[in-house]
Design an enzyme around this catalytic site. Structure first.
Site, PDB file in Angstrom:
ATOM      1  CG  ASN A 111     -16.511  10.845  -1.773  1.00 34.89           C
ATOM      2  OD1 ASN A 111     -15.461  10.257  -2.356  1.00 34.89           O
ATOM      3  ND2 ASN A 111     -16.616  12.015  -1.498  1.00 34.89           N
ATOM      4  CB  SER A 278      15.089 -29.645   8.571  1.00 37.43           C
ATOM      5  OG  SER A 278      16.564 -29.516   8.581  1.00 37.43           O
ATOM      6  CD  GLU A 291       8.025 -22.915  14.368  1.00 36.51           C
ATOM      7  OE1 GLU A 291       9.013 -22.911  15.083  1.00 36.51           O
ATOM      8  OE2 GLU A 291       8.282 -23.173  13.343  1.00 36.51           O
TER       9      GLU A 291
HETATM   10  N1  ARG Z   1     -10.429   4.692  -4.881  1.00 34.14           N
HETATM   11  C1  ARG Z   1     -11.291   5.422  -3.768  1.00 34.14           C
HETATM   12  C2  ARG Z   1     -10.987   4.870  -2.446  1.00 34.14           C
HETATM   13  O1  ARG Z   1     -10.631   3.775  -2.524  1.00 34.14           O
HETATM   14  C3  ARG Z   1     -12.656   5.722  -4.071  1.00 34.14           C
HETATM   15  C4  ARG Z   1     -13.192   7.064  -3.683  1.00 34.14           C
HETATM   16  C5  ARG Z   1     -12.585   8.213  -4.247  1.00 34.14           C
HETATM   17  N2  ARG Z   1     -13.410   9.210  -4.065  1.00 34.14           N
HETATM   18  C6  ARG Z   1     -12.879  10.342  -4.324  1.00 34.14           C
HETATM   19  N3  ARG Z   1     -13.526  11.483  -4.061  1.00 34.14           N
HETATM   20  N4  ARG Z   1     -11.713  10.419  -4.938  1.00 34.14           N
HETATM   21  O2  ARG Z   1     -11.113   5.452  -1.459  1.00 34.14           O
END
Ligand code: ARG
Length: 462
Positions: A111, A278, A291
């Site tokens: 995390n 074109s 564009e």
């Molecule tokens: N692949 C996950 C993401 O992109 C990474 C973190 C995953 N953490 C977890 N507790 N599953 O967010």
């Protein structure tokens, strides 16, 4: 069994789960940030007495080997590893042994790892985007310097309004892009804090030194609440917003490039290098670049709204929904990088057709406001009345098939006897443009001042 499944699971993940759950196909883009983050983490663990020097050295050395494998195209990305974090860590353990490799994840969670990697990516690209925006402003100023006397019709409602000079028009864009630059700059500062060491959500019992790893990674500090550290994606929203505003400016300019290069205008001619043909009409030369710039802006807005929507209902802290934060950011960043590069080249190489711009100024009575202003300042007529008299003068000019800048004093005096013989010198296009000498106005001296202040700014803007 994939590393993240530990001892709790009895069965392998299904293939369907792997392909649905894995972020590896797109987050492998973060391999460098992941390895940089892990190396800093290992060094910090050593400095804090959690790893021995030999262990940390083995981990940092092993991570360098993983990096080399990835950059040499030898690394095998296996979707069952789920994400780049697990993939790198697994390979590290294969290379240096699980006894030491398995210690890297001490005092860390995916995390805070993903929050870190993603933030490093955003910060790095913020700097690159900022410098490309600066390059483009430099290009605009370079062109502006040669065109302070190039008249073109300033428009409102896409109708001729008042004569301006081309440099002044470009400076309007330079002003927008300068704010874009400043937005990237301020976001960079606001987000220059490392979330590493927030761990899963609540911090960690290990005696880590978050400031140490932050310093090794070049951050100016650390985030101050672990739960926020892993949940915050404001930095991603900011880059998406900053890119959206930037692309809005690019798209408005692109629209003008398209109009200006049409047969009706011909104010500019895009270089062959940046024009397309074109498949059926051999005579065509199309402005596909502007564009596409205009078109890609829509995608970039979608990415911003997409992430807002992902985040709006999420309880703290990490939720897997957040894995959806990356692809839109990658897409917007890559879109903005290439857009800035190609816009810069297309504008740099475009031919500016001053004669066409000037010719266009001679239609549409661009200096009509100057007649009204003349009546106010030289004949003491209230502006509303002056506006009415000028309207009659415009109608007379049309009858005579003349532009208001070409009508004689005698004709005007027939409409209002208070008009003097000197009036015509106020109605020329140059006089009209130069009369607008208020701060920020289009007169040549005012335009030159604006250029000078951009040149000063460019000297220090990095
Ligand atoms: N692949 C996950 C993401 O992109 C990474 C973190 C995953 N953490 C977890 N507790 N599953 O967010």
């Amino acid at each position: 069994m994939a590393k993240s499944r530990s001892g709790r699971f009895e069965k392998e993940a299904s293939e369907l789960l792997n392909s649905f759950n894995a972020s590896l196909p797109f987050d492998k883009k973060l391999y460098l940030e992941d390895i940089e983050g892990s190396s800093a983490h290992a060094k910090m663990l050593q400095a804090s007495g959690i790893l021995t020097k030999d262990e940390a050295d083995a981990i940092v050395g092993g991570l360098q080997e993983v990096l080399k494998e990835i950059e040499d195209g030898k690394f095998v990305f296996d979707i069952s590893d789920e994400d780049i974090h697990m993939a790198v860590e697994k390979r590290l353990s294969e290379l240096i042994g699980a006894e030491i490799g398995g210690r890297l994840h001490t005092a860390r969670s995916r995390n805070d790892q993903v929050a870190l990697d993603f933030r490093l990516y955003v910060q790095k690209n913020t700097l690159t985007l900022k410098s490309l925006v600066r390059d483009f402003i430099n290009t605009l100023i370079g062109i502006a310097k040669n065109h302070t006397n190039t008249l073109l019709p300033g428009m409102t409602h896409l109708q001729h309004a008042q004569p301006i000079n081309f440099a002044f028009h470009l400076l309007a864009y330079a002003s927008m892009f300068k704010r874009d630059f400043e937005r990237f700059e301020s976001s960079y500062k606001r987000n220059d804090f490392s979330p590493l060491g927030s761990a899963a959500l609540a911090g960690t019992p290990y005696p880590i030194d978050r400031h140490k790893s932050a310093e090794l990674l070049g951050f100016s500090g650390v985030t101050s609440n672990a739960m926020d550290g892993v949940s915050d994606r404001d930095f991603a929203l900011e880059i998406l917003f900053n890119i959206s505003v930037l692309m809005t400016h690019i798209s408005r300019l692109a629209e003008e490039l398209i109009i200006w290069s049409s047969s009706e205008f011909r104010f500019i001619t895009l270089s062959d290098e940046y024009s397309t043909g074109s498949s059926i009409m051999p005579q065509k030369k199309n402005p596909d670049v502007p564009e596409l710039l205009r078109g890609k802006t829509g995608r970039v807005y979608g990415n911003l709204i997409g992430l807002f929507t992902v985040l709006k209902g999420l309880p703290l802290a990490y939720n897997k929904d957040m894995q959806e934060d990356k692809e839109g950011v990658f897409d917007s960043v890559e879109t903005a990088l290439i857009s800035l590069k190609i816009l810069n080249e297309s504008v740099k190489t475009a031919r500016i057709n001053q004669d066409k711009m000037r010719e266009a100024c001679e239609k549409g009575h661009l200096s009509a406001t100057d007649l009204a202003d003349y009546l106010v300042t030289h004949c003491n007529v209230p502006f509303r009345e002056a506006h009415f008299i000028t309207g009659k003068a415009v109608a007379r000019a049309e009858e005579l098939k003349l532009d208001i800048s070409q009508i004689s004093a005698q004709e005007l005096q027939k409409i209002d006897g208070r008009i003097g013989d000197d009036v015509v010198k106020f109605l020329t296009l140059e006089a009209s443009m130069n009369a607008r000498n208020s701060f920020g106005g289009t007169s040549v001296p005012s335009t030159l001042k604006q250029i000078a202040s951009f040149e000063e700014w460019l000297k220090t803007a990095q």
